[in-house]
Design a protein around this motif. Structure first.
Motif, PDB file in Angstrom:
ATOM      1  N   ILE A  95       3.825  45.919  20.691  1.00 51.41           N
ATOM      2  CA  ILE A  95       2.511  44.839  20.469  1.00 51.41           C
ATOM      3  C   ILE A  95       1.827  45.151  19.952  1.00 51.41           C
ATOM      4  O   ILE A  95       0.513  44.626  19.396  1.00 51.41           O
ATOM      5  CB  ILE A  95       2.385  45.001  22.396  1.00 51.41           C
ATOM      6  N   VAL A 143       2.262  44.946  16.474  1.00 53.81           N
ATOM      7  CA  VAL A 143       1.457  43.152  16.256  1.00 53.81           C
ATOM      8  C   VAL A 143       0.216  43.327  16.291  1.00 53.81           C
ATOM      9  O   VAL A 143      -0.956  42.159  15.038  1.00 53.81           O
ATOM     10  CB  VAL A 143       1.983  42.535  17.302  1.00 53.81           C
ATOM     11  N   GLN A 174      -3.104  33.289  27.351  1.00 57.59           N
ATOM     12  CA  GLN A 174      -1.989  33.886  28.188  1.00 57.59           C
ATOM     13  C   GLN A 174      -2.494  34.350  29.434  1.00 57.59           C
ATOM     14  O   GLN A 174      -1.552  34.249  30.456  1.00 57.59           O
ATOM     15  CB  GLN A 174      -2.865  35.434  27.206  1.00 57.59           C
ATOM     16  N   TYR A 189       7.500  38.412  28.687  1.00 59.94           N
ATOM     17  CA  TYR A 189       7.706  38.836  26.832  1.00 59.94           C
ATOM     18  C   TYR A 189       7.235  38.278  25.784  1.00 59.94           C
ATOM     19  O   TYR A 189       6.632  38.155  24.920  1.00 59.94           O
ATOM     20  CB  TYR A 189       8.665  40.060  27.272  1.00 59.94           C
ATOM     21  N   TRP A 190       8.191  36.918  25.544  1.00 51.77           N
ATOM     22  CA  TRP A 190       8.255  36.368  24.272  1.00 51.77           C
ATOM     23  C   TRP A 190       6.649  35.806  23.866  1.00 51.77           C
ATOM     24  O   TRP A 190       6.878  35.464  23.003  1.00 51.77           O
ATOM     25  CB  TRP A 190      10.064  35.774  24.036  1.00 51.77           C
ATOM     26  N   THR A 191       6.274  35.158  24.847  1.00 50.81           N
ATOM     27  CA  THR A 191       5.287  34.559  24.997  1.00 50.81           C
ATOM     28  C   THR A 191       3.752  35.228  24.590  1.00 50.81           C
ATOM     29  O   THR A 191       3.404  34.789  23.739  1.00 50.81           O
ATOM     30  CB  THR A 191       5.120  33.082  26.386  1.00 50.81           C
ATOM     31  N   TYR A 192       4.031  36.531  25.304  1.00 53.40           N
ATOM     32  CA  TYR A 192       3.546  37.266  24.894  1.00 53.40           C
ATOM     33  C   TYR A 192       3.417  37.412  23.154  1.00 53.40           C
ATOM     34  O   TYR A 192       1.830  37.348  22.424  1.00 53.40           O
ATOM     35  CB  TYR A 192       3.305  38.432  25.814  1.00 53.40           C
ATOM     36  N   ILE A 193       3.779  38.116  23.237  1.00 59.94           N
ATOM     37  CA  ILE A 193       4.729  38.216  21.518  1.00 59.94           C
ATOM     38  C   ILE A 193       3.893  36.925  20.866  1.00 59.94           C
ATOM     39  O   ILE A 193       3.436  37.552  19.462  1.00 59.94           O
ATOM     40  CB  ILE A 193       5.346  39.297  21.637  1.00 59.94           C
ATOM     41  N   THR A 194       4.598  36.557  20.283  1.00 57.79           N
ATOM     42  CA  THR A 194       4.954  35.509  19.958  1.00 57.79           C
ATOM     43  C   THR A 194       3.476  34.155  19.859  1.00 57.79           C
ATOM     44  O   THR A 194       3.423  33.625  19.000  1.00 57.79           O
ATOM     45  CB  THR A 194       5.660  34.346  19.408  1.00 57.79           C
ATOM     46  N   THR A 195       3.059  33.853  20.234  1.00 62.58           N
ATOM     47  CA  THR A 195       1.986  32.651  21.068  1.00 62.58           C
ATOM     48  C   THR A 195       0.857  33.810  21.639  1.00 62.58           C
ATOM     49  O   THR A 195      -0.791  33.798  21.057  1.00 62.58           O
ATOM     50  CB  THR A 195       2.894  31.958  21.908  1.00 62.58           C
ATOM     51  N   PRO A 219      -1.110  37.312  19.829  1.00 63.71           N
ATOM     52  CA  PRO A 219      -2.079  36.443  18.317  1.00 63.71           C
ATOM     53  C   PRO A 219      -3.102  35.211  18.723  1.00 63.71           C
ATOM     54  O   PRO A 219      -3.757  35.392  18.110  1.00 63.71           O
ATOM     55  CB  PRO A 219      -0.757  35.733  17.980  1.00 63.71           C
TER      56      PRO A 219
END
Lengths: 850, 242
Positions: A254, A257, A401, A415-421, A424
Motif C-alpha cells: 500500500i 502505491v 474510504q 482490501y481491493w477497494t482500498y487499493i484501487t479506489t 488513491p
C-alpha cells in the motif's frame, strides 16, 4: 507526431536545469519505489529466515496422538498427496557416542539429509549439516560433553565393530538454557543401523504452498490417516505468523502505491507550473499554426521523456539504496538484499506512466491556450469559487474510504477497494485540499511569518493569494512524504504492539521433571525481581482415549494451575468456550480445558464430560473450553520445555490446582511461570533464579529473549521502511525546487518592478524563503491529517482481512520530526534559487518581459 | 486581398461590454504596403486580430486572400494561420528556446513538412533578410532588429498573400525602425503581397501606399499616402481625427 516531438524536445532542451530538476524528482520516485520493493522483499525474506530458524518451514505435521512412533509407510501416503511442497520424516532413538575418553548418550534424530534443510534451518556454529550416512551433527552440549570439534570421528558402540561417524557440524548454542538433552542428527538409515526400532517415524513434517490454507488441508486429508494419527498445524501456522507476515507485506505494498501516486502529483505540479510559465510561448505556437492536438501531445511527450529519464537513473539508484540498507542492517536482515524483477519492471513502467499521468492535466490546459494570450500579459487570479470547488471535490474524495469502511464487511472487498479506489482518492483529495489549506494558512500565519522575515505582510500573503493553485499543489506534493512517515510509524508501532502482544507468554520459566521443591513458589516470591508466578502441576491420568475399540487405555496428562495468575500471564487462543466463564468454572472445580489437538482427536467440545482414571479411581469433569496456546508453542521450540509440554499437549487437559490437591491429593509442582520486573535484565534474572534453586536440579529459561528477537526484526523493518518516507520527502523537495525555479522565472518582471521601487536583493530572497515555509506549513497540516486517516483506514483493513485489531494512536514525536524535516528540505531546495534571485540585477529582471 | 464588411466586435469583461469595432468596412484589392492608423482604443489591434484569424467577429464578414474566415471552425482557423497569413508582432514573439533557424522553420514543422526542405527555405529567407549569420543563435543573443527580421522570415515561410504586422517597430530604435519599414515595403513590392501594418507613427505610414484611419471602431478616413512624407501623413491623419 514529429511536430509534437520537436516541440517537446525543444521545451526540454531549452530549459536543461528545470528538466534536470523534474527528471531528478522522477528518478527519486523510481528509486523510492524500487527501494521499497527491494526493501519489502528483503525484510520478508529475513522474517521468513528468522521464522525458519525459529520454528521451521513446515505448516502441518503428522504425529501419533500419544507421541509414539508409527509405521514408516505413512510417509509414502503423505508423499502421494499433491498439495505439499516437501514431506520430511523424523525418527528418533538413543545414540550413544564415544570420543576418546568421553561418552554421551545423545537423543538421536534421524532425518532425510536432502529434505531436512528444506524444512528446518539448523543454525550451525561450525561446519555443515548432514549430507549422507557416516556423518553426524552434534548439538552444542553434546559437542561440549564429548570435547568434539568438526572433523573428529566418534564411535557408536554396538555388538561387533562400532559405527564410525564423522562430525561434520556443530549446532549453535541456543540463546537460553534448556533441558540438558543432548541431540545428534544423523541420516535416517544411519540411526536405523544402530537401532532397528528407529525406522519407525516420530513425525512427518509437511510444507504447503502459500495458496493452501493449512486448516483446509487438514480438514481435507486427516480422514485418510489411520486411527491414532493426527494431522496438526505446526507452531508456525498456529501462531498465525504466515498471516501476519502477509499482512505486513500488504501494508508495504500500500505504501508503495502511495509513493507512485506521489510521484505523479509532483510531476503534475511541475508540468502545470511549466505550462503556466510558458503560456505566452504556447500561445505563439498557436498563433503561427500549431493546433491543440500538437500542443497537447507535446506536453504528454514531455511527461513520458521525463519519466523515462527518471526510470533509467532511478531504478539502479533504488537498488543501490536498498543494498546499502541491507549492508547497514545486515544482522537484522540475514537474508541480505533481494531484488524482485517484477517490481523493478513495475517501477520503471510506473515512472513512465506517472510522467504520462502527471502531464495529462497540463497537456489539456496547454491545448486550451488562446492565441490571443501571446499578445497581452493579463494577470489571471484564481476565483474564490474555484478554491471552494477544489475544497468540495477534495473533501468528497477523502470521504470515500470512510464510507467504504462503514458499508463493506468482506475482507477481500475492503482490501481491493482500498487499493484501487480509497487510497488513491484519499491522496487526490488531500492534494486538492492543499489549495484551500494554503490560502487559510497564508491568512492565519502569513502576517506572523512576514514579521519574522521582515517583509511587508501584504507582499507575502499577496504572493500566495495570487497563485494559490501553484502554491497549494506544491504543498500537496510535499505532504506525501510526511503522510507516509506518519502512517508507517503509526501502524508500525501499533502492529508491533498487537503482534507481540498476541503471542505474549511469561518472561521466564522454571522447570523440573522430578518436581520442584515444595517451597519453590516462596523461593521465587522472595526475589525482588519476580512480580508474579504461576505454579503448574502435572500428573498422569488414564483415559479411554480411543474409545471402546482401543486395545489399551492411554495416558493423558492433567496440567493444573491457579486460573487467575495463569490467565494473566498467558494469552490463550479460545477455539471453543470463552475467557469470561471458563476461568470462573475452573476455580469452582470439576472443570477442565482441553487442548485443541485433544478435541480434534476425540471430537469433544464444551459441555461434554471428560472421564478419566487416576491411580485406578474413576473421575469425570466437565469440559468448559478448548484452547490453543501459540506463545507456548514458540517457547517450546526455543528451549524444549515446550517440546515436552507439547508432547503432553497432544493428550493434555488443563484444570485447577484446587482439583489437583483436593481430588488427587497431589500438590507437587513441576513448572512455574514467572513474570519479571521490567527493569531487570535476562541474564541477571536467570542467574538469580537459578541461584535460588542452587541445591536442586532445575532448568531455567527466558521468554523475553524470544519476544526480543521477534520485536527486533519488526523494529528494524520499521526503520528500514521509514527511509522510504524520508526518500519521499526528498523526492518532494526536488519537486519544490522545480516549482520555485519556475515560479521565480514566471515572476521575473514582477521582481524587477519590486527592485525598481526599492526592494533589496535579500528582501526578495526572504520573500521566496517565507513563501516556501508557508507551503511547508500547509504541507505539514495536510500531511498529518492524511497520515492519520490512512492509519485509521489500515486499521479497518487489517481488521477485515486478518482479524488483527491495531491500537492506533497519533505519534506526536514522529509528526514533529516530520514537520521539521519537510520545512528543512523545502527551504534547502528553495535556497539556491532565492540566492540567485537576490544576486540578479533589476535590469536583468525587467528585461524578462516580452 | 482583404475585405471587411460591416464588422463588429465587442469585448466582455464580467458584466461590462466594451465595443471595439462598430461596423468596419475596408477593402484592399491589390498587393502593396498599407497602413492602419488610429489613436489608442480605436480598434486597430482588434481589426488585425480578426484578419489574422486570432479571433472571430461578433457580426460582419472578413475575407482574407479570397477566403472568408469569420465562419471557420477552430481547426480551419489553425490551418489558415499556418499557411494563409503571416503575422509579425510588436514583441517579436519568438520561441526563446529555439534558434533563429528553428523559429523560422517552426510553421513548417507544425505543418509536417520535410526538414531538409525547411532548412533550405529558412536559409533563403534569413539570407534575404540579412540575418543568416545569426541563424544558430537564440533570441536572447539577437538585437531587437534582428529578432524582428527573424519574425518576418518566419511569417514568410509559406509565402502567404497577406502579411499582417502589429506595430512591428514598437520595440525598436528609430534607425532600426526606418530600416524595417523600408524592408517591408520592398517585400511587398518584390513578392507581390499585401502587407497591412498597424501603426501610430506617421513616419511608418509614410512608407505605405495608402492609409486607413480608424477612430471609435469605424474607418474614419482612407487616403493615398504615396508621395507624402511623415509630416504630410501626420497632417492628413490629424484632419481625419477632427
Amino acid at each position: 507526431m514529429r511536430p509534437a516531438w520537436r516541440l517537446a524536445t525543444s521545451a526540454l532542451g531549452g530549459r536543461r536545469g528545470r528538466t534536470g530538476l523534474l527528471a531528478g524528482a522522477v528518478a527519486l520516485a523510481a528509486s523510492l519505489i524500487t527501494a521499497v520493493a527491494c526493501g519489502v522483499a528483503s525484510v520478508s525474506a529475513s522474517l521468513e529466515d528468522r521464522l525458519d530458524a525459529a520454528v521451521g518451514r513446515a505448516d502441518v505435521s503428522i504425529a501419533q496422538v500419544a507421541g509414539a512412533s508409527f509405521d514408516p509407510e505413512l510417509l509414502e501416503l503423505a508423499r502421494s498427496w499433491p498439495e505439499p511442497l516437501a514431506v520430511a520424516p523424523l525418527t528418533t532413538g538413543p545414540l550413544p557416542l564415544q570420543l576418546r575418553l568421553q561418552e554421551v548418550v545423545a537423543s538421536g534424530r534421524g532425518v532425510d539429509p536432502a529434505l531436512e534443510p528444506l524444512l528446518h534451518r539448523h543454525q550451525l556454529a561450525a561446519g555443515r549439516f548432514v549430507e549422507r550416512e557416516g556423518e553426524v551433527v552434534l548439538e552444542y552440549r553434546t559437542a561440549e560433553a564429548l570435547e568434539a570439534s568438526v572433523g573428529d570421528v566418534v564411535d557408536v558402540p554396538r555388538f561387533g565393530e562400532p559405527i564410525r561417524l564423522t562430525v561434520v557440524g556443530i549446532l549453535e548454542r541456543k540463546p537460553m538454557n534448556r533441558l540438558a538433552r543432548p541431540l545428534a542428527y544423523v541420516a535416517i538409515e544411519q540411526l536405523a543401523a544402530h537401532d532397528s526400532l528407529a525406522r519407525r517415524l516420530l513425525r512427518v513434517d509437511i510444507d504447503l504452498p502459500d495458496r493452501v490454507d493449512p486448516a483446509a488441508f487438514i480438514a481435507a486429508r486427516e480422514g485418510e490417516l489411520p486411527r491414532g494419527l493426527i494431522l496438526e498445524p505446526t507452531e508456525r501456522a498456529s501462531a498465525g505468523l504466515n498471516q501476519n507476515l502477509r499482512v505486513y507485506q500488504i501494508g508495504l505494498f500500500i505504501w508503495t502505491v502511495f509513493a507512485f501516486l506521489a510521484a505523479s502529483f509532483i510531476i503534475l505540479t511541475g508540468l502545470t507550473t511549466s505550462v503556466a510559465e510558458r503560456e505566452r510561448e504556447l500561445a505563439i505556437v498557436r498563433c503561427i499554426g500549431g493546433d491543440r492536438k500538437q500542443i497537447a501531445v507535446a506536453q504528454l511527450l514531455v511527461g513520458v521523456i521525463i519519466g523515462a529519464i527518471g526510470a533509467v537513473i532511478g531504478v539502479p539508484l533504488g537498488i543501490g539504496l536498498a543494498g546499502a540498507a541491507a549492508v547497514a542492517y545486515h544482522e537484522q536482515l540475514p537474508a541480505g538484499l533481494m531484488v524482485p524483477p517484477l517490481w523493478v519492471a513495475i517501477a520503471a513502467a510506473g515512472c513512465v506512466l506517472s510522467g504520462l499521468a502527471g502531464a495529462a492535466w497540463p497537456a489539456w490546459r496547454a491545448s486550451r491556450t488562446s492565441p490571443l494570450a501571446a499578445l497581452g500579459a493579463r494577470a489571471q487570479t484564481t476565483s474564490a469559487s474555484a478554491i471552494l470547488a477544489l475544497a468540495g471535490v477534495g473533501l468528497a474524495a477523502i470521504a470515500v474510504q470512510p464510507v467504504f469502511n462503514a458499508v463493506i464487511d468482506d475482507g477481500q472487498l475492503v482490501y481491493w477497494t482500498y487499493i484501487t479506489t480509497g487510497a488513491p482518492l484519499m491522496l487526490v483529495g488531500y492534494f486538492l485540499l492543499s489549495v484551500p489549506v494554503i490560502v487559510i494558512t497564508a491568512r492565519l500565519l502569513g502576517p506572523l511569518l512576514a514579521r519574522a522575515f521582515r517583509l511587508p505582510p501584504a507582499l507575502l500573503t499577496g504572493a500566495v493569494a495570487a497563485a494559490p493553485v501553484r502554491h497549494g499543489f506544491t504543498a500537496g506534493s510535499l505532504m506525501t512524504g510526511l503522510a507516509l512517515l506518519v502512517v508507517i510509524w503509526t501502524t508500525g508501532r501499533a502492529f508491533l504492539g498487537s503482534w507481540v502482544g498476541a503471542i505474549a507468554f511469561p518472561d521466564a520459566f522454571v522447570h523440573s521433571i522430578a518436581g520442584l521443591p515444595e517451597d519453590a513458589d516462596e523461593r521465587l516470591e522472595r526475589l525482588d525481581l519476580v512480580e508474579n508466578t504461576c505454579a503448574i502441576s502435572m500428573v498422569r491420568v488414564q483415559t479411554d482415549f480411543l474409545g471402546v475399540q482401543a486395545l489399551r487405555s492411554l495416558s493423558s496428562t492433567f496440567i493444573a494451575f491457579e486460573p487467575e495468575p495463569f490467565f494473566e500471564m498467558v494469552k490463550l487462543e479460545w477455539v471453543e468456550g470463552d475467557p469470561e466463564t471458563a476461568p470462573r468454572r475452573l476455580s469452582e472445580g470439576g472443570a477442565v480445558l482441553v487442548a485443541r489437538e485433544f478435541a480434534v482427536a476425540r471430537g469433544l467440545g464444551v459441555g461434554d464430560p471428560f472421564p478419566f482414571e487416576f491411580r485406578g479411581e474413576p473421575y469425570e469433569m466437565e469440559i468448559v473450553g478448548v484452547v490453543g496456546a501459540p506463545g507456548l508453542d514458540l517457547a517450546g521450540k526455543y528451549f524444549d520445555v515446550g517440546q515436552q509440554f507439547k508432547d503432553q499437549a497432544l493428550h493434555a487437559v488443563f484444570g485447577s490446582r484446587k482439583d489437583m490437591v483436593e481430588r488427587f491429593g497431589n500438590d507437587a509442582i513441576q513448572f512455574i511461570q514467572i513474570d519479571l520486573a521490567d527493569d531487570v535484565d535476562d541474564e541477571t534474572a536467570l542467574e538469580t533464579i537459578r541461584a535460588a534453586f542452587g541445591d536442586h536440579f532445575v532448568t531455567v529459561g527466558s521468554g523475553r529473549a524470544i519476544k526480543a528477537q521477534i520485536t527486533s526484526v519488526g523494529a528494524t523493518s520499521l526503520k528500514v521502511v521509514s527511509s522510504v518516507a524520508i526518500a519521499a520527502m526528498l523526492l518532494a523537495a526536488f519537486g519544490v525546487a522545480n516549482v520555485v525555479v519556475a515560479g521565480v522565472q514566471a515572476r521575473r518582471f514582477e521582481f524587477g518592478v519590486l527592485r525598481a521601487v526599492g526592494a533589496s536583493g535579500p528582501t526578495l530572497a526572504r520573500l521566496i524563503a517565507a513563501e516556501t515555509l508557508l507551503v511547508a506549513l500547509a504541507a505539514g497540516v495536510v500531511g498529518t491529517l492524511m497520515g492519520n486517516q490512512a492509519a485509521l483506514a489500515e486499521r479497518e483493513l487489517w481488521k477485515a482481512i486478518a482479524g488483527i485489531e491495531l491500537a492506533i494512536r497519533p505519534q506526536a514525536d514522529v509528526i514533529a520530526w516530520g514537520w521539521l524535516a519537510i520545512a528543512a528540505m523545502a527551504l534547502a531546495a528553495a535556497t539556491p534559487t532565492a540566492l540567485a534571485l537576490a544576486r540578479t540585477s533589476p535590469r536583468e529582471l525587467l528585461a524578462a518581459r516580452g | 486581398m482583404i475585405r471587411c464588411l460591416d464588422v463588429h466586435k465587442a469585448y466582455r469583461r464580467r458584466d461590462r461590454r466594451t465595443p471595439a469595432l462598430r461596423g468596419v468596412d475596408l477593402e484592399i484589392d491589390r498587393p502593396g504596403f498599407v497602413a492602419v492608423m488610429g489613436p489608442s482604443g480605436s480598434g486597430k489591434s482588434t481589426l488585425l486580430h480578426l484578419l489574422a484569424a486570432l479571433d472571430r467577429p461578433d457580426a460582419g464578414e472578413v475575407w482574407v486572400s479570397g477566403e472568408r474566415i469569420d465562419q471557420l471552425d477552430d481547426a480551419s482557423l489553425t490551418r489558415f494561420r499556418r499557411r494563409g497569413v503571416g503575422v509579425v508582432f510588436q514583441q517579436f514573439n519568438l520561441i526563446p528556446t529555439m534558434t533563429a533557424r528553428d523559429n523560422v522553420k517552426l510553421p513548417g514543422v507544425l505543418a509536417g513538412e520535410r526538414d531538409r526542405d525547411l532548412d533550405d527555405r529558412a536559409s533563403e529567407l534569413l539570407d534575404a533578410l540579412g540575418v543568416l549569420p545569426r541563424a544558430e543563435h537564440r533570441p536572447d543573443a539577437l538585437s531587437g532588429g534582428e529578432q524582428q527580421r527573424v519574425a518576418i522570415a518566419r511569417a514568410l515561410l509559406f509565402e502567404p498573400r497577406v502579411l499582417l504586422a502589429d506595430e512591428p517597430t514598437g520595440a525598436l530604435d528609430s534607425a532600426s525602425s526606418a530600416a524595417l519599414w523600408t524592408l517591408l515595403g520592398s517585400i511587398a513590392e518584390g513578392r507581390d503581397m499585401t502587407i497591412l501594418m498597424v501603426t501610430h507613427e506617421p513616419a511608418a505610414a509614410a512608407h505605405c501606399r495608402e492609409v486607413f484611419v480608424l477612430a471609435d471602431g469605424v474607418v474614419a478616413d482612407h487616403f493615398d499616402s504615396g508621395g507624402l512624407d511623415a509630416a504630410g501623413v501626420a497632417t492628413r491623419y490629424q484632419r481625419a481625427g477632427r
